[in-house]
Design a protein around this motif. Structure first.
Motif, PDB file in Angstrom:
ATOM      1  N   ALA A  29       0.830  -1.201   0.000  1.00 10.24           N
ATOM      2  CA  ALA A  29       0.000   0.000   0.000  1.00 10.24           C
ATOM      3  C   ALA A  29       0.867   1.254   0.000  1.00 10.24           C
ATOM      4  O   ALA A  29       0.543   2.250  -0.646  1.00 10.24           O
ATOM      5  CB  ALA A  29      -0.922  -0.008   1.215  1.00 10.24           C
ATOM      6  N   GLU A  73      -7.411   3.704  -0.155  1.00  9.08           N
ATOM      7  CA  GLU A  73      -6.489   2.585   0.062  1.00  9.08           C
ATOM      8  C   GLU A  73      -6.176   2.420   1.545  1.00  9.08           C
ATOM      9  O   GLU A  73      -6.133   1.297   2.067  1.00  9.08           O
ATOM     10  CB  GLU A  73      -5.210   2.829  -0.746  1.00  9.08           C
ATOM     11  CG  GLU A  73      -5.415   2.698  -2.256  1.00  9.08           C
ATOM     12  CD  GLU A  73      -4.303   3.350  -3.048  1.00  9.08           C
ATOM     13  OE1 GLU A  73      -3.273   3.713  -2.438  1.00  9.08           O
ATOM     14  OE2 GLU A  73      -4.447   3.490  -4.277  1.00  9.08           O
ATOM     15  N   GLU A 122      -7.118  -0.751   4.004  1.00 11.81           N
ATOM     16  CA  GLU A 122      -6.103  -1.435   4.803  1.00 11.81           C
ATOM     17  C   GLU A 122      -6.478  -1.421   6.281  1.00 11.81           C
ATOM     18  O   GLU A 122      -6.271  -2.402   7.003  1.00 11.81           O
ATOM     19  CB  GLU A 122      -4.738  -0.779   4.606  1.00 11.81           C
ATOM     20  CG  GLU A 122      -3.610  -1.508   5.333  1.00 11.81           C
ATOM     21  CD  GLU A 122      -2.296  -0.778   5.250  1.00 11.81           C
ATOM     22  OE1 GLU A 122      -1.403  -1.123   6.037  1.00 11.81           O
ATOM     23  OE2 GLU A 122      -2.162   0.138   4.421  1.00 11.81           O
ATOM     24  N   ALA A 137      -3.684  -4.794   1.549  1.00 14.60           N
ATOM     25  CA  ALA A 137      -3.597  -3.726   0.550  1.00 14.60           C
ATOM     26  C   ALA A 137      -4.816  -3.781  -0.343  1.00 14.60           C
ATOM     27  O   ALA A 137      -5.367  -4.835  -0.638  1.00 14.60           O
ATOM     28  CB  ALA A 137      -2.329  -3.873  -0.291  1.00 14.60           C
ATOM     29  N   CYS A 172      -3.935  -1.821  -5.588  1.00 15.10           N
ATOM     30  CA  CYS A 172      -2.498  -1.800  -5.364  1.00 15.10           C
ATOM     31  C   CYS A 172      -1.839  -3.076  -5.858  1.00 15.10           C
ATOM     32  O   CYS A 172      -0.633  -3.229  -5.775  1.00 15.10           O
ATOM     33  CB  CYS A 172      -2.182  -1.655  -3.867  1.00 15.10           C
ATOM     34  SG  CYS A 172      -2.950  -0.253  -3.105  1.00 15.10           S
TER      35      CYS A 172
END
Length: 226
Positions: A158, A206, A210, A216, A220
């Protein structure tokens, strides 16, 4: 847990890859310090919304990078990764909320600048920073992505995506600064700042993913590589 065992499973190349990841993160943190300092100093001095937003984003990435460096150091020293995963999750929440707040700030400040016809002063410092970031960030992305795949770290994957996003942001920033510098198009700065919002929100999504899953985001994901 399966995820923890994946992170801690031994392998002949793993210690070297963890050391490489630490080295890359140190370089990234040093660059983010430089990037944030130059962007914020120049941005506030020239009243450039795009540079201000770029600098604040650098600070957020700096905090996230510091947490990830800590996680890698703990593994290198043979410590438990479970408590670090918990800290990563908390850091991801903070990062996501900070990025969403940054997006709102950029939108509000950009609209205010256009309505008040605020004309940012042109700056070669900002242009130079944007060019440097456009070159450095893709290199950091490649290094982080390779190490992330080899040690099975969703957090590092990430973080790699954030580096690539920063590269895209630097290109948008560069276009806005050059249009203002070369042609005096003062509104281009606010337009570039609004373009940054797309990338900031992507980073926020993102980080949010997470924080919720410990993995991730699918955006990603990278192709298999040796």
């Amino acid at each position: 847990m399966a995820k923890t065992s994946s992170l801690t499973s031994p392998g002949p190349r793993r210690p070297g890859q963890v050391r490489l990841g630490i080295g890359i993160e140190v370089i990234a943190i040093v660059w983010m310090l430089i990037e944030a300092t130059v962007a914020l100093t120049t941005g506030f001095a020239t009243r450039s919304v795009s540079l201000e937003g770029f600098g604040i984003d650098s600070i957020i990435e700096l905090i996230a990078g510091g947490m990830l460096l800590w996680r890698l150091l703990v593994e290198q020293q043979g410590g438990s990764v479970e408590r670090v995963e918990y800290a990563e999750r908390r850091a991801a929440w903070v990062t996501a909320l900070s990025l969403f707040a940054l997006a709102l700030y950029i939108v509000g400040d950009s609209i205010l600048s256009v309505l008040s016809r605020t004309r940012p002063a042109s700056s070669w410092w900002g242009v130079g920073l944007a060019i440097a970031a456009a070159v450095i960030m893709p290199l950091l992305f490649i290094g982080k992505r390779r190490v992330a795949k080899r040690i099975g770290s969703a957090a590092l994957k990430a973080d790699a995506a954030c580096s690539l996003t920063c590269a895209y942001m630097s290109v948008a920033l560069l276009l806005g600064l050059l249009l203002n510098r070369l042609f005096g198009w003062w509104w281009a700065d606010s337009l570039a700042a609004l373009a940054l919002v797309y990338f900031v929100v992507q980073e926020g999504r993102e980080a949010w993913h997470e924080a919720r899953t410990g993995e991730a985001c699918s955006c990603c994901a990278d192709e298999d590589e040796d």
